[in-house]
Design an enzyme around this catalytic site. Structure first.
Site, PDB file in Angstrom:
ATOM      1  N   ASP A 193     -11.048  -0.846 -13.087  1.00 40.08           N
ATOM      2  CA  ASP A 193      -9.958   0.134 -13.104  1.00 40.08           C
ATOM      3  C   ASP A 193      -9.767   0.677 -14.517  1.00 40.08           C
ATOM      4  OD1 ASP A 193      -9.489  -0.055 -10.384  1.00 40.08           O
ATOM      5  OD2 ASP A 193      -8.091  -1.720 -10.619  1.00 40.08           O
ATOM      6  N   LYS A 253     -15.953  -3.279  -8.361  1.00 40.58           N
ATOM      7  CA  LYS A 253     -15.263  -2.285  -7.532  1.00 40.58           C
ATOM      8  C   LYS A 253     -14.976  -1.042  -8.366  1.00 40.58           C
ATOM      9  CE  LYS A 253     -10.724  -2.469  -6.146  1.00 40.58           C
ATOM     10  NZ  LYS A 253     -10.074  -1.144  -6.171  1.00 40.58           N
ATOM     11  N   ASP A 300     -14.260   1.960  -3.579  1.00 39.89           N
ATOM     12  CA  ASP A 300     -12.942   1.894  -2.926  1.00 39.89           C
ATOM     13  C   ASP A 300     -12.379   3.301  -2.799  1.00 39.89           C
ATOM     14  OD1 ASP A 300     -10.644   0.899  -1.844  1.00 39.89           O
ATOM     15  OD2 ASP A 300      -9.847   0.071  -3.715  1.00 39.89           O
ATOM     16  N   LYS A 331     -11.037   4.576   0.206  1.00 34.99           N
ATOM     17  CA  LYS A 331      -9.978   4.609   1.229  1.00 34.99           C
ATOM     18  C   LYS A 331      -9.998   5.950   1.969  1.00 34.99           C
ATOM     19  CE  LYS A 331      -6.879   1.306  -1.074  1.00 34.99           C
ATOM     20  NZ  LYS A 331      -7.506   1.144  -2.409  1.00 34.99           N
ATOM     21  N   ASP A 354      -9.639  11.009   7.254  1.00 37.38           N
ATOM     22  CA  ASP A 354      -9.726  12.436   7.595  1.00 37.38           C
ATOM     23  C   ASP A 354     -10.147  12.534   9.056  1.00 37.38           C
ATOM     24  OD1 ASP A 354     -10.052  15.289   7.431  1.00 37.38           O
ATOM     25  OD2 ASP A 354     -10.465  15.062   5.299  1.00 37.38           O
ATOM     26  N   THR A 391     -15.400  14.822   9.319  1.00 36.59           N
ATOM     27  CA  THR A 391     -15.435  14.833   7.852  1.00 36.59           C
ATOM     28  C   THR A 391     -15.722  13.433   7.303  1.00 36.59           C
ATOM     29  OG1 THR A 391     -13.866  16.650   7.872  1.00 36.59           O
ATOM     30  CG2 THR A 391     -14.095  15.473   5.795  1.00 36.59           C
ATOM     31  N   THR A 414      -0.773  -2.367   0.282  1.00 34.57           N
ATOM     32  CA  THR A 414       0.115  -3.458  -0.145  1.00 34.57           C
ATOM     33  C   THR A 414       1.372  -2.939  -0.839  1.00 34.57           C
ATOM     34  OG1 THR A 414      -1.171  -3.649  -2.159  1.00 34.57           O
ATOM     35  CG2 THR A 414      -1.701  -5.190  -0.397  1.00 34.57           C
ATOM     36  N   GLN A 432       1.562  -6.745  -8.643  1.00 36.68           N
ATOM     37  CA  GLN A 432       1.138  -7.461  -7.444  1.00 36.68           C
ATOM     38  C   GLN A 432       2.248  -8.436  -7.081  1.00 36.68           C
ATOM     39  OE1 GLN A 432      -1.363  -6.627  -5.777  1.00 36.68           O
ATOM     40  NE2 GLN A 432      -3.313  -6.643  -6.822  1.00 36.68           N
ATOM     41  N   ARG A 466      -6.856  -6.599 -13.488  1.00 37.73           N
ATOM     42  CA  ARG A 466      -6.221  -6.766 -14.802  1.00 37.73           C
ATOM     43  C   ARG A 466      -6.395  -8.128 -15.470  1.00 37.73           C
ATOM     44  NH1 ARG A 466      -1.079  -3.678 -12.577  1.00 37.73           N
ATOM     45  NH2 ARG A 466      -2.015  -4.584 -10.720  1.00 37.73           N
TER      46      ARG A 466
HETATM   47  O1  C5P Z   1      -3.857  -6.287  -9.828  1.00 39.21           O
HETATM   48  P1  C5P Z   1      -5.317  -6.132 -10.134  1.00 39.21           P
HETATM   49  O2  C5P Z   1      -5.560  -5.388 -11.402  1.00 39.21           O
HETATM   50  O3  C5P Z   1      -6.082  -7.446 -10.056  1.00 39.21           O
HETATM   51  O4  C5P Z   1      -5.834  -5.207  -8.975  1.00 39.21           O
HETATM   52  C1  C5P Z   1      -7.155  -5.147  -8.576  1.00 39.21           C
HETATM   53  C2  C5P Z   1      -7.257  -4.204  -7.404  1.00 39.21           C
HETATM   54  O5  C5P Z   1      -6.314  -4.600  -6.430  1.00 39.21           O
HETATM   55  C3  C5P Z   1      -6.899  -2.759  -7.727  1.00 39.21           C
HETATM   56  O6  C5P Z   1      -8.067  -2.035  -8.026  1.00 39.21           O
HETATM   57  C4  C5P Z   1      -6.274  -2.264  -6.457  1.00 39.21           C
HETATM   58  O7  C5P Z   1      -7.232  -1.669  -5.600  1.00 39.21           O
HETATM   59  C5  C5P Z   1      -5.765  -3.486  -5.785  1.00 39.21           C
HETATM   60  N1  C5P Z   1      -4.290  -3.515  -5.837  1.00 39.21           N
HETATM   61  C6  C5P Z   1      -3.583  -3.743  -4.683  1.00 39.21           C
HETATM   62  N2  C5P Z   1      -2.203  -3.747  -4.702  1.00 39.21           N
HETATM   63  C7  C5P Z   1      -1.517  -3.540  -5.833  1.00 39.21           C
HETATM   64  C8  C5P Z   1      -2.207  -3.343  -7.032  1.00 39.21           C
HETATM   65  C9  C5P Z   1      -3.608  -3.337  -6.997  1.00 39.21           C
HETATM   66  O8  C5P Z   1      -4.182  -3.956  -3.649  1.00 39.21           O
HETATM   67  N3  C5P Z   1      -0.172  -3.563  -5.784  1.00 39.21           N
END
Ligand code: C5P
Length: 235
Positions: A17, A39, A67, A69, A72, A76, A122, A194, A215
């Site tokens: 990320d 990812k 990823d 997501k 559509d 498509t 989430t 999270q 992170r």
């Molecule tokens: O929180 P972390 O940096 O470990 O997140 C890793 C991945 O988890 C993110 O790329 C995101 O796709 C997913 N994520 C999630 N819900 C959140 C924050 C991140 O599913 N609230």
């Protein structure tokens, strides 16, 4: 499950990320051999995400979870997945609506790409689902039912929080399917945004095949050691 001959334990997927391909490549290089699976998400799409995917696959022998997501009309989604199926990716996410999942399966054709279904983001709670006019009921029950329907429609697996992994694993439809869980934090780590987190060991023992961690590795002073510490926690 761990192959002692391979350099990496692919149960850990590290979320790249970061804003662009250069930063992603740099992070993957700093982490090195212990991690074999990355990812790449929407945040990097305009920063060369697909080119980075190819570079990590071709030059560093890594596996990629894209990823996207996708959501559509079927036509498509099918076309998008057909195009992506040539990239040598391992996993691709689509929203878990049965028509989207079926279209993605059509699009992937004979490629080895695995289609993973997102159930309920989430970040959404019951209030958000009310705003979206999603059927009343407990969010966790909706997640499990959406997972069941997505797998019945042909998804190769689902994305789930560690708190739902055990319930999804217990579904008859989950036999032979993948469960991939974000929301994983090593014991004692910062949780960030999270809210419903679990340790890597708990997620795996509850039935996850892969955990996604961003992170705690990306922001660590030494990302390689942080990844190694998480791998050492896995059962
Ligand atoms: O929180 P972390 O940096 O470990 O997140 C890793 C991945 O988890 C993110 O790329 C995101 O796709 C997913 N994520 C999630 N819900 C959140 C924050 C991140 O599913 N609230």
């Amino acid at each position: 499950m761990t192959d002692t001959l391979s350099k990496s334990d692919d149960r850990l997927i590290v979320a790249l990320d970061v804003p662009n391909a250069l930063a992603g490549l740099e992070l993957a290089q700093r982490i090195g051999d212990p991690v074999g699976f990355y990812k790449i998400g929407l945040g990097m799409l305009t920063g060369g995400g697909l080119a980075l995917a190819r570079e990590l696959i071709d030059e560093m022998d890594k596996r990629i979870f894209l990823d996207m997501k996708l959501f559509d009309i079927g036509n498509t989604v099918e076309a998008a997945v057909k195009g992506l199926a040539h990239y040598g990716l391992d996993f691709l996410t689509v929203h878990g609506d049965p028509q989207v999942v079926r279209a993605a399966q059509e699009g992937k054709g004979s490629s080895d790409l695995k289609i993973l279904a997102v159930t309920v983001l989430t970040s959404l709670d019951r209030d958000d689902l009310d705003q979206m006019m999603i059927t009343p009921g407990d969010v966790q029950e909706i997640v499990v039912e959406r997972a069941r329907r997505a797998m019945a429609a042909g998804a190769d697996g689902v994305i789930a929080s560690p708190h739902e992994a055990a319930m999804i694993r217990a579904l008859p439809e989950a036999t032979g399917k993948l469960i991939v869980t974000p929301g994983v934090r090593p014991a004692g780590a910062e949780t960030g945004d999270q809210k419903r987190v679990a340790t890597p060991a708990k997620a795996i023992s509850d039935g996850a095949d892969h955990i996604v961690v961003g992170r705690p590795i990306k922001s660590a002073p030494d990302p390689r050691s942080a990844a190694e510490a998480i791998l050492a926690e896995l059962p």
